[in-house]
Scaffold this motif. Sequence first.
Motif, PDB file in Angstrom:
ATOM      1  N   LEU A 145      52.155  30.304  38.323  1.00  0.00           N
ATOM      2  CA  LEU A 145      52.343  31.693  38.737  1.00  0.00           C
ATOM      3  C   LEU A 145      53.556  31.828  39.664  1.00  0.00           C
ATOM      4  O   LEU A 145      53.852  30.927  40.453  1.00  0.00           O
ATOM      5  N   PRO A 146      54.243  32.973  39.618  1.00  0.00           N
ATOM      6  CA  PRO A 146      55.402  33.187  40.491  1.00  0.00           C
ATOM      7  C   PRO A 146      54.973  33.407  41.940  1.00  0.00           C
ATOM      8  O   PRO A 146      53.803  33.697  42.219  1.00  0.00           O
ATOM      9  N   ASP A 147      55.926  33.303  42.843  1.00  0.00           N
ATOM     10  CA  ASP A 147      55.639  33.476  44.270  1.00  0.00           C
ATOM     11  C   ASP A 147      55.776  34.923  44.729  1.00  0.00           C
ATOM     12  O   ASP A 147      55.732  35.201  45.936  1.00  0.00           O
ATOM     13  N   ASP A 148      55.912  35.860  43.793  1.00  0.00           N
ATOM     14  CA  ASP A 148      56.079  37.269  44.161  1.00  0.00           C
ATOM     15  C   ASP A 148      54.860  37.847  44.861  1.00  0.00           C
ATOM     16  O   ASP A 148      54.946  38.917  45.477  1.00  0.00           O
ATOM     17  N   TYR A 149      53.709  37.170  44.755  1.00  0.00           N
ATOM     18  CA  TYR A 149      52.506  37.635  45.453  1.00  0.00           C
ATOM     19  C   TYR A 149      52.772  37.791  46.950  1.00  0.00           C
ATOM     20  O   TYR A 149      52.159  38.635  47.629  1.00  0.00           O
ATOM     21  N   ALA A 150      53.671  36.966  47.486  1.00  0.00           N
ATOM     22  CA  ALA A 150      53.931  36.968  48.929  1.00  0.00           C
ATOM     23  C   ALA A 150      54.543  38.274  49.407  1.00  0.00           C
ATOM     24  O   ALA A 150      54.505  38.582  50.604  1.00  0.00           O
ATOM     25  N   ASP A 151      55.098  39.065  48.500  1.00  0.00           N
ATOM     26  CA  ASP A 151      55.704  40.350  48.852  1.00  0.00           C
ATOM     27  C   ASP A 151      54.707  41.500  48.752  1.00  0.00           C
ATOM     28  O   ASP A 151      55.096  42.668  48.905  1.00  0.00           O
ATOM     29  N   HIS A 152      53.454  41.190  48.509  1.00  0.00           N
ATOM     30  CA  HIS A 152      52.426  42.216  48.334  1.00  0.00           C
ATOM     31  C   HIS A 152      51.203  41.852  49.167  1.00  0.00           C
ATOM     32  O   HIS A 152      51.162  40.807  49.809  1.00  0.00           O
ATOM     33  N   LEU A 153      50.186  42.718  49.131  1.00  0.00           N
ATOM     34  CA  LEU A 153      48.957  42.449  49.884  1.00  0.00           C
ATOM     35  C   LEU A 153      48.070  41.413  49.212  1.00  0.00           C
ATOM     36  O   LEU A 153      47.549  40.500  49.849  1.00  0.00           O
ATOM     37  N   MET A 154      47.865  41.537  47.905  1.00  0.00           N
ATOM     38  CA  MET A 154      46.910  40.669  47.207  1.00  0.00           C
ATOM     39  C   MET A 154      47.373  39.217  47.213  1.00  0.00           C
ATOM     40  O   MET A 154      48.509  38.911  46.875  1.00  0.00           O
ATOM     41  N   ARG A 155      46.415  38.318  47.552  1.00  0.00           N
ATOM     42  CA  ARG A 155      46.706  36.884  47.545  1.00  0.00           C
ATOM     43  C   ARG A 155      45.986  36.161  46.410  1.00  0.00           C
ATOM     44  O   ARG A 155      46.610  35.468  45.632  1.00  0.00           O
ATOM     45  N   ASP A 156      44.658  36.325  46.303  1.00  0.00           N
ATOM     46  CA  ASP A 156      43.932  35.598  45.264  1.00  0.00           C
ATOM     47  C   ASP A 156      42.574  36.227  45.001  1.00  0.00           C
ATOM     48  O   ASP A 156      42.038  36.973  45.830  1.00  0.00           O
ATOM     49  N   VAL A 157      42.003  35.870  43.847  1.00  0.00           N
ATOM     50  CA  VAL A 157      40.628  36.245  43.497  1.00  0.00           C
ATOM     51  C   VAL A 157      39.684  35.238  44.149  1.00  0.00           C
ATOM     52  O   VAL A 157      39.794  34.036  43.922  1.00  0.00           O
ATOM     53  N   THR A 158      38.773  35.729  44.970  1.00  0.00           N
ATOM     54  CA  THR A 158      37.820  34.842  45.647  1.00  0.00           C
ATOM     55  C   THR A 158      36.383  35.013  45.148  1.00  0.00           C
ATOM     56  O   THR A 158      35.531  34.173  45.431  1.00  0.00           O
ATOM     57  N   TYR A 159      36.137  36.089  44.415  1.00  0.00           N
ATOM     58  CA  TYR A 159      34.785  36.400  43.931  1.00  0.00           C
ATOM     59  C   TYR A 159      34.918  37.283  42.709  1.00  0.00           C
ATOM     60  O   TYR A 159      35.746  38.204  42.675  1.00  0.00           O
ATOM     61  N   ILE A 160      34.115  37.011  41.690  1.00  0.00           N
ATOM     62  CA  ILE A 160      34.113  37.881  40.519  1.00  0.00           C
ATOM     63  C   ILE A 160      32.691  37.928  39.963  1.00  0.00           C
ATOM     64  O   ILE A 160      31.971  36.922  39.967  1.00  0.00           O
TER      65      ILE A 160
END
Length: 317
Positions: A209-224
């Motif tokens: 996955l790209p590192d563009d997540y760092a420019d936004h709020l969402m980091r990861d899925v922790t529960y589904i």
Amino acid sequence: MLINRTLRMITVLAATFTVALSGTVAASASAAPAGESKPKTNRQLLYFNHAYSVVDKETADAVENSEYLRNFANFEVRTTTGGGLTWKGRYLKGRETYLELFSEGDLPGQDAEFGSAGLGVSAEIAGDLGTVTQRLKDSGIAEPFPYRQTRDFGDGVKVPWFDTIRTTGEQYDAFDPWGMEYLPEYFADPRGQTEPESFPGDVGRERYLPDDYADHLMRDVTYIRIGVPARDLANTLPLLRAGGFEIKSLSNGGAIAEGGGTRIVLDSVDRQRAGLKQVQLSLNRSLPVMTEKRIGRSTLSVGPGARAVWSFDPRPA
């Protein structure tokens, strides 16, 4: 990421949250200790990679056109060709995990129906998918079902993308679970825009996955939390056990799978109630207050703190 589900079915025919983690799953999904099972080794082999689900058109369109989601997450609407199929997905991508949403009618056959869903759990180290396959055989799954997915970047050349394993090659009712391992050929192709390996044999999610997540709020899925028909659930749990997840039974006939930083809740339901129910996301920073957004027939609650909860309404009447 859609596996070639139609090809899989043809092959078989021819050849043979807000749910808080402290109280967690609602009363209808209380854990039953008697159903607990431990992984066979201490080392996790498979980790939550992504999940997808078919939602109603109103929600899919609202997701696709949401300016808030474009700021909240590394968000992309992309058309992908792989394994002989082409599909349009709506992606929210984090550091290691992501979520993929389809609209009713986006996919062929029964896969186009509301509530169809899937779960990919992936290896971080090259060769671990082979170990999972052997664990499945050792647990009594006589013939785990392998499949290699390819990707076409638009030039008609199929690039090996990842290998998969399932507990069965039979067509599922609504929920498709698979283990996966990204391939060296894909990482070597510059069009995949992946990262260099961090260690020999690195085939991990963060590299993919790209590192563009760092420019936004969402980091990861922790529960589904997903509603899954009973037959599909029975085919899912051996794979999760083989991957190193700890499984706990639920009083509703479902199960919780924990391991690798993501809690996966699978409720046992009939086909009419199948599909995505809730996702909990970690954030890159803590927020002082909650922001609530209605997106089609779903509600995204962001904050307070460093988490968000996205709840999806049941099937429209």
